[in-house]
Design a protein around this motif. Structure first.
Motif, PDB file in Angstrom:
ATOM      1  N   ARG B  47      47.278  50.085  15.086  1.00 36.79           N
ATOM      2  CA  ARG B  47      45.915  50.500  14.761  1.00 36.79           C
ATOM      3  C   ARG B  47      45.902  51.542  13.637  1.00 36.79           C
ATOM      4  NH1 ARG B  47      41.922  49.458  18.265  1.00 36.79           N
ATOM      5  NH2 ARG B  47      41.055  51.543  18.039  1.00 36.79           N
ATOM      6  N   ALA B  50      46.168  49.511  10.608  1.00 36.97           N
ATOM      7  CA  ALA B  50      44.884  48.859  10.339  1.00 36.97           C
ATOM      8  C   ALA B  50      43.852  49.842   9.820  1.00 36.97           C
ATOM      9  CB  ALA B  50      44.366  48.190  11.611  1.00 36.97           C
ATOM     10  N   LEU B  52      42.256  51.869  12.036  1.00 37.17           N
ATOM     11  CA  LEU B  52      41.315  52.088  13.131  1.00 37.17           C
ATOM     12  C   LEU B  52      41.612  53.390  13.864  1.00 37.17           C
ATOM     13  CD1 LEU B  52      41.191  48.435  14.492  1.00 37.17           C
ATOM     14  CD2 LEU B  52      39.436  49.617  13.170  1.00 37.17           C
ATOM     15  N   PRO B  72      39.585  50.806   6.732  1.00 31.20           N
ATOM     16  CA  PRO B  72      40.202  49.484   6.925  1.00 31.20           C
ATOM     17  C   PRO B  72      39.833  48.486   5.827  1.00 31.20           C
ATOM     18  CG  PRO B  72      39.282  50.265   8.984  1.00 31.20           C
ATOM     19  CD  PRO B  72      38.923  51.282   7.954  1.00 31.20           C
ATOM     20  N   ARG B  73      38.551  48.526   5.400  1.00 32.34           N
ATOM     21  CA  ARG B  73      38.128  47.480   4.462  1.00 32.34           C
ATOM     22  C   ARG B  73      38.804  47.576   3.109  1.00 32.34           C
ATOM     23  NH1 ARG B  73      33.848  50.477   1.819  1.00 32.34           N
ATOM     24  NH2 ARG B  73      33.365  52.145   3.268  1.00 32.34           N
ATOM     25  N   ILE B  77      43.791  44.033   4.807  1.00 37.90           N
ATOM     26  CA  ILE B  77      44.520  43.556   5.969  1.00 37.90           C
ATOM     27  C   ILE B  77      43.542  42.746   6.780  1.00 37.90           C
ATOM     28  CG2 ILE B  77      46.221  45.376   6.289  1.00 37.90           C
ATOM     29  CD1 ILE B  77      43.628  46.356   8.203  1.00 37.90           C
ATOM     30  N   MET B  79      42.992  41.443  11.050  1.00 33.55           N
ATOM     31  CA  MET B  79      43.550  41.753  12.368  1.00 33.55           C
ATOM     32  C   MET B  79      43.032  40.765  13.397  1.00 33.55           C
ATOM     33  SD  MET B  79      43.806  45.479  13.988  1.00 33.55           S
ATOM     34  CE  MET B  79      44.239  45.829  15.671  1.00 33.55           C
ATOM     35  N   PHE B  81      42.514  40.461  17.436  1.00 37.66           N
ATOM     36  CA  PHE B  81      42.467  41.377  18.574  1.00 37.66           C
ATOM     37  C   PHE B  81      42.786  40.668  19.879  1.00 37.66           C
ATOM     38  CE2 PHE B  81      39.916  43.196  15.292  1.00 37.66           C
ATOM     39  CZ  PHE B  81      40.075  44.557  15.414  1.00 37.66           C
ATOM     40  N   SER B  99      33.469  37.835   6.696  1.00 35.22           N
ATOM     41  CA  SER B  99      34.094  38.829   5.810  1.00 35.22           C
ATOM     42  C   SER B  99      33.841  38.478   4.343  1.00 35.22           C
ATOM     43  CB  SER B  99      35.592  38.903   6.082  1.00 35.22           C
ATOM     44  OG  SER B  99      36.184  37.648   5.849  1.00 35.22           O
ATOM     45  N   ARG B 146      39.475  33.591  11.349  1.00 29.79           N
ATOM     46  CA  ARG B 146      38.745  34.657  10.707  1.00 29.79           C
ATOM     47  C   ARG B 146      39.701  35.553   9.922  1.00 29.79           C
ATOM     48  NH1 ARG B 146      35.249  38.324  14.593  1.00 29.79           N
ATOM     49  NH2 ARG B 146      37.318  39.096  15.069  1.00 29.79           N
ATOM     50  N   ARG B 150      40.463  35.271   4.549  1.00 30.53           N
ATOM     51  CA  ARG B 150      40.391  36.296   3.500  1.00 30.53           C
ATOM     52  C   ARG B 150      41.637  36.379   2.653  1.00 30.53           C
ATOM     53  NH1 ARG B 150      39.878  41.310   6.532  1.00 30.53           N
ATOM     54  NH2 ARG B 150      39.859  42.270   4.488  1.00 30.53           N
TER      55      ARG B 150
END
Lengths: 298, 363
Positions: B47, B50, B52, B72-73, B77, B79, B81, B99, B146, B150
């Motif tokens: 995290r 990432a 977070l 994060p954006r 990367i 992720m 979950f 995204s 998802r 990207r």
């Protein structure tokens, strides 16, 4: 010797049936019936004179009634929307609070604990044009001539009543939306962050859709509540000045108890209930649509 | 080229320190698995990569760029979950394209990327459904989809399979490995399941209590564990460990069992040194049912207490010096509990750990 026996289920249900009949059914039928008579409280015998739809016809062409009706819709629209915005804001901020949140939540509910009558008196004092708090403050910060007729001018009076109503009940929205925020799963929010959302985009695309069911529940509850607004208005302005703050229920009580025309007042009641029913249907549709959107059952 | 570098990374929650200065270099295109028991800091580490979680100390760089203070954006990367974290109010198509929509890419490009990702993961049939209408495996696939639309520099997986049933888990494991072979991105994958770690990883990072215990290929960790923790964590069944003491060239195990010290370790142990002797079930086999005949071998007479037939082999639980150890019987025949059997122990495959430090004694 055959006696018809009353079925057992009926006997068991009888107490409930009696209570419901006494408190709901009979008054309901009575008021519906009296709306078809020229019933005046001062002349009980008028109760037995059937006039058909006369009262309803009278209402439909009565400018005063429609003015009150329109004013109630306006009042409802402005108050609900402002309460939603403020409640949402408060809930979002509360959700960020990490220390003392319970205490804050309790404090938040204080306005709801006061009797609306007292809230009305309080704001009547606050907005009084002579000795009121608002005018005093305005004068002491330099607006020497500021003696705004808060409760006397039609528009200002409407504003003052809305202010009191919003002050008292915004926490309904705040609490329900806060409950929504608590129930919200954290993962999609984090996924949105990783997916590239800014804080605003996360709110707009993830948080808000999730909160919509909670918002519509609050809307339904509050629309029923506000549509029968009476106490605050009665205390603060009594529907005045010159009926400029007259809402449906102040008009009804004036017609029924001051003018003693109970038959007409009851007819007004039945017409205005339509308003509440329409709002309820509208918000419930929105609610199920929002729930379906989230893939919840029903 | 996307390397991920962690230098002396620390995470503190108030006074509690969850991650104690981790150093780790992950190569471009590498599949690295962070594994360890619950609370070992593996998810926290992921995290932090990432974005977070804040980084309390040290530095994380992705593709040579220090990302400590980037949201994060801006880290490029994606992720996956544990709870899928799909957006419940969006269809599969909208979930996949979200995204790109946020990044304001043109419609046709979004449609193309989404179709491509759906094709890779076999989601074409499900595009108009909402997450609530999908099974666990399908949701997991959407979550992966998802992540891949990207084309991120790095994929992060946070225990993605732990909510699936055993069969589906095996299947998704294969799909994740195929996905890596197809897209070739750097992957950092967190799990508490050593089987997932062994099967997926190019390199395993085994963590405990916020420290890295050992980093290496699955076979390195399996064959040369640095301490008893690694030895018992990696491999199934876990390595048998028996307390003992070295005396001359002899290893006295608890219960008075006597074994020669394996030749590779003979010069490394001291006389009188307290040790823990480790061997895997695969290296303790009944005579006549073993797969290896060559090498340094010791024979042991043990009583079988329990059997677990697995088909090609049977797991035998046997008593050794008052301790239950596990052995494997290949080409199995039925064995009754209480039966005494002669076992062959492949001595050159055994491990000796210092009893005090739990570290492996190895040349």
């Amino acid at each position: 010797m055959t006696r018809r026996r009353v079925p057992e289920w009926f006997v068991l249900l009888l107490p409930a049936i009696i209570v419901i009949a006494a408190v709901v059914l009979i008054p309901l039928i009575f008021s519906l019936y009296s709306s078809f008579t020229p019933y005046k409280l001062t002349r009980p015998s008028t109760l037995w004179k059937w006039v058909g739809f006369f009262n309803y016809e009278k209402i439909l062409t009565d400018a005063k009634f429609w003015a009150a009706f329109g004013r109630t819709v306006l009042f409802l629209t402005i108050v609900l929307n402002l309460e939603l915005l403020l409640g949402l804001g408060i809930a979002l901020m509360m959700n960020k609070v990490t220390w003392g949140q319970r205490t804050l939540r309790t404090i938040l509910m204080f306005p709801m604990m006061f009797s609306p009558i007292l809230v009305g008196f309080q704001f009547k004092f606050i907005f009084n044009d002579n000795i009121g708090l608002v005018n005093n403050v305005l004068q002491s910060v330099g607006f020497q001539n500021a003696s705004l007729p808060w409760l006397v001018d039609g528009n200002l009076a409407m504003f003052s009543i809305m202010f009191a109503e919003i002050w008292m009940s915004t926490s309904v929205f705040a609490i329900l939306i806060l409950a929504g925020l608590f129930a919200m799963p954290r993962d999609p929010l984090e996924a949105a962050k990783v997916d590239g959302c800014t804080a605003w985009q996360t709110f707009r695309h993830i948080t808000l859709p999730f909160l919509m069911p909670f918002i519509f529940i609050a809307m339904t509850i509050r629309s029923l509540d506000v549509a029968r607004a009476y106490d605050i208005v009665q205390i603060m302005t009594g529907g005045g000045p010159a009926r400029r703050t007259e809402l449906l229920w102040t008009l009804m009580s004036r017609t029924g108890y001051v003018d003693a025309r109970m038959g007409l007042a009851n007819a007004m009641g039945y017409v205005s209930i339509l308003l509440s029913i329409l709002f309820t249907i509208y918000f419930f549709r929105k609610l199920s649509a929002a729930r379906a959107e989230l893939g919840m059952a029903g | 080229m996307t390397e991920v570098t962690l230098s002396n990374v620390v995470k503190k929650y108030g006074k509690h320190q969850a991650v104690h200065g981790i150093d780790l270099g992950i190569h471009d295109g590498e599949f690295v698995v962070l594994v360890g028991p619950s609370g070992c800091g593996k998810s926290t580490t992921l995290r932090m990569i990432a974005g977070l979680e804040d980084i309390s100390g040290g530095e994380i760089a992705i593709g040579g760029r220090v990302v400590n203070d980037l949201p994060p954006r801006e880290r490029n990367i994606s992720m996956v979950f544990q709870n899928y974290a799909l957006y419940p109010h969006m269809t599969v198509r909208e979930n996949l394209g979200f995204s790109l929509k946020i990044a304001k890419r043109p419609e046709d490009e979004i449609a193309k990327s989404v179709t491509e990702a759906a094709g890779i993961l076999g989601l074409d049939e499900l595009m108009e459904r909402k997450p609530a209408e999908l099974s666990g495996g399908q949701r997991q696939r959407v979550a992966m989809g998802r992540a891949i639309v990207r084309h991120p520099d790095v994929f992060l997986f946070d225990e993605p399979l732990s909510n699936l049933d055993a069969k589906l888990r095996t299947q998704m494991r294969v799909e994740i490995k195929k996905l890596h072979q197809k897209v070739g991105n750097t992957i950092i994958y967190v799990t508490h399941d050593q089987v997932e770690a062994m099967t997926l990883a190019d390199r395993i990072v085994l963590m405990r209590d916020g420290h890295i215990v050992q980093v290496g290929t699955p076979l390195e960790l399996f064959n040369t564990p640095v301490d008893t923790f690694v030895a018992t964590f990696i491999g199934s069944p876990p390595m048998n460990l028996v307390d003992g003491e070295v005396s001359g060239g002899t290893l006295w195990l608890q219960g008075g069992i006597e074994l020669p010290v394996p030749s590779s370790a003979r010069s490394l142990v001291r006389n009188g040194q307290k040790v823990r002797f480790g061997f895997r079930a695969d290296n303790l086999m009944p005579v006549g049912h073993s797969v290896e005949e060559e090498g340094e071998i010791a024979e042991l007479d043990l009583t079988v207490t329990l059997t677990e037939p697995l088909g090609t082999e049977t797991l035998l639980f046997a008593e050794l010096g008052g301790l239950e150890v596990q052995a494997k019987m290949f080409n199995p025949r039925p064995v009754a509990p209480g039966e005494a059997m002669k076992f062959r122990l492949m001595l050159d495959k055994t491990h000796i750990f210092d009893a005090a430090s739990a570290k492996a004694i190895r040349g």
